[in-house]
Design a protein around this motif. Structure first.
Motif, short mmCIF file in Angstrom:
data_model
loop_
_atom_site.label_atom_id
_atom_site.label_comp_id
_atom_site.label_asym_id
_atom_site.label_seq_id
_atom_site.Cartn_x
_atom_site.Cartn_y
_atom_site.Cartn_z
N MET A 133 10.86 15.10 -27.94
CA MET A 133 10.46 15.35 -26.56
C MET A 133 9.07 15.98 -26.55
O MET A 133 8.63 16.57 -27.54
CB MET A 133 11.48 16.27 -25.87
N THR A 134 8.37 15.85 -25.45
CA THR A 134 7.02 16.41 -25.35
C THR A 134 7.08 17.93 -25.26
O THR A 134 8.12 18.53 -24.97
CB THR A 134 6.28 15.87 -24.12
N LEU A 135 5.93 18.51 -25.48
CA LEU A 135 5.82 19.96 -25.35
C LEU A 135 6.20 20.40 -23.94
O LEU A 135 6.95 21.38 -23.76
CB LEU A 135 4.39 20.40 -25.68
N LEU A 136 5.73 19.67 -22.93
CA LEU A 136 6.06 20.00 -21.54
C LEU A 136 7.57 19.93 -21.31
O LEU A 136 8.14 20.81 -20.66
CB LEU A 136 5.34 19.05 -20.58
N GLU A 137 8.23 18.91 -21.83
CA GLU A 137 9.67 18.77 -21.65
C GLU A 137 10.42 19.90 -22.34
O GLU A 137 11.39 20.45 -21.79
CB GLU A 137 10.14 17.41 -22.18
N ASN A 138 9.98 20.27 -23.53
CA ASN A 138 10.61 21.39 -24.24
C ASN A 138 10.46 22.70 -23.47
O ASN A 138 11.42 23.45 -23.31
CB ASN A 138 10.00 21.53 -25.64
N LEU A 139 9.27 22.95 -22.98
CA LEU A 139 9.02 24.19 -22.23
C LEU A 139 9.84 24.20 -20.94
O LEU A 139 10.38 25.24 -20.54
CB LEU A 139 7.54 24.33 -21.90
N SER A 140 9.94 23.05 -20.30
CA SER A 140 10.70 22.96 -19.05
C SER A 140 12.18 23.23 -19.29
O SER A 140 12.84 23.90 -18.48
CB SER A 140 10.50 21.57 -18.42
#
Length: 263
Positions: free
Chosen positions: A97-104
């Motif tokens: 998953m992308t960094l944004l998806e992980n952070l979300s």
């Protein structure tokens, strides 16, 4: 804050492979303590963290967090109170998953959501601002899959995700062990900065003697499932590498093949 009383854990009981890894261990951790845990392989350090996190059930004893008994709580229930970073970053983040998806996902911890709803575009500016403070260029990689980041960047992300919801307790299980020396030092600097900023009570397992001496306000040494040394405050600040090596010699026949000095 964290109160562990008479904790015990045996693997493969009543078999020829029986191994008592934690033996009637008691430990009191005050709020904002940053404890470094040292010990030879098999001393019980990681098992202790697994018992606290609920990965393993305790055979005996109790674990209380902020005065509440969590001994029987499932791991996913404790995850609402406890942040954790593993040696292998794949256990702390979702590499595909992308960094944004992980952070979300980390930002939505404890809430009911679908991934599409969890990705809050309004938080992008906030994420970029926070990531920029880590000094690793992550603020420009929000759409990059975690698996494509460097080892140091992945661990920095795992650390940030672990503290996003301000857990009552942070568990770090040799989270710099797989990194090269330079990156390891960088991640420890990031670690110390985040812990100080968020004032999070922390237990950090390490085999790096330099890190154990340099970071935290308290050092605990384990051997064969027991706490054999607990040093804090001024006493810890005066400890030297030679002192710690002598502690190991006092509690083990040989440390050469089981302990990474990290100097």
């Amino acid at each position: 804050m964290l109160d562990i009383s008479n904790l015990s854990k045996t693997f493969s009981p009543h078999t020829p492979l029986e191994n008592k890894v934690i033996d009637n261990l008691s430990l009191q951790v005050a709020s904002k303590d940053f404890i470094t845990l040292l010990g030879s392989n098999g001393a019980g350090k990681s098992t202790l963290l697994n018992l606290i996190a609920g990965t393993y059930p305790a055979d005996e004893g109790t674990i209380s967090l902020d005065g509440k008994d969590i001994t029987s709580r499932k791991a996913y229930e404790r995850a609402m109170l406890i942040g954790r970073v593993h040696q292998d970053p794949r256990l702390s983040v979702s590499p595909n998953m992308t960094l944004l998806e992980n952070l979300s996902l980390a930002d939505a911890k404890g809430e009911s959501f679908s991934l599409k709803k969890a990705v809050n575009l309004k938080r992008i500016s906030y994420y970029k601002e926070q990531l920029a403070q880590l000094g690793l260029g992550l603020e420009d990689k929000l759409n990059t899959k975690i698996g494509l980041l460097s080892g140091g960047q992945r661990q920095a992300v795992a650390l940030y995700m672990a503290v996003m919801k301000k857990p009552k307790l942070l568990l770090l299980d040799e989270h710099t062990a797989a990194l090269d020396p330079r990156t390891s030092e960088l991640i420890m600097t990031v670690t110390d900065s985040l812990i100080r900023k968020e004032e999070i009570t922390t237990l950090m397992v390490t085999h790096n003697m330099k890190h154990a001496l340099e970071f935290g306000n308290r050092l605990i040494m384990m051997h064969e499932g027991h706490i054999v040394k607990d040093v804090s405050g001024e006493e810890k600040s005066h400890l030297t590498t030679e002192n710690v090596i002598q502690m190991f010699k006092d509690n083990a026949d040989s440390i050469e093949d089981r302990f990474v000095l990290g100097l």
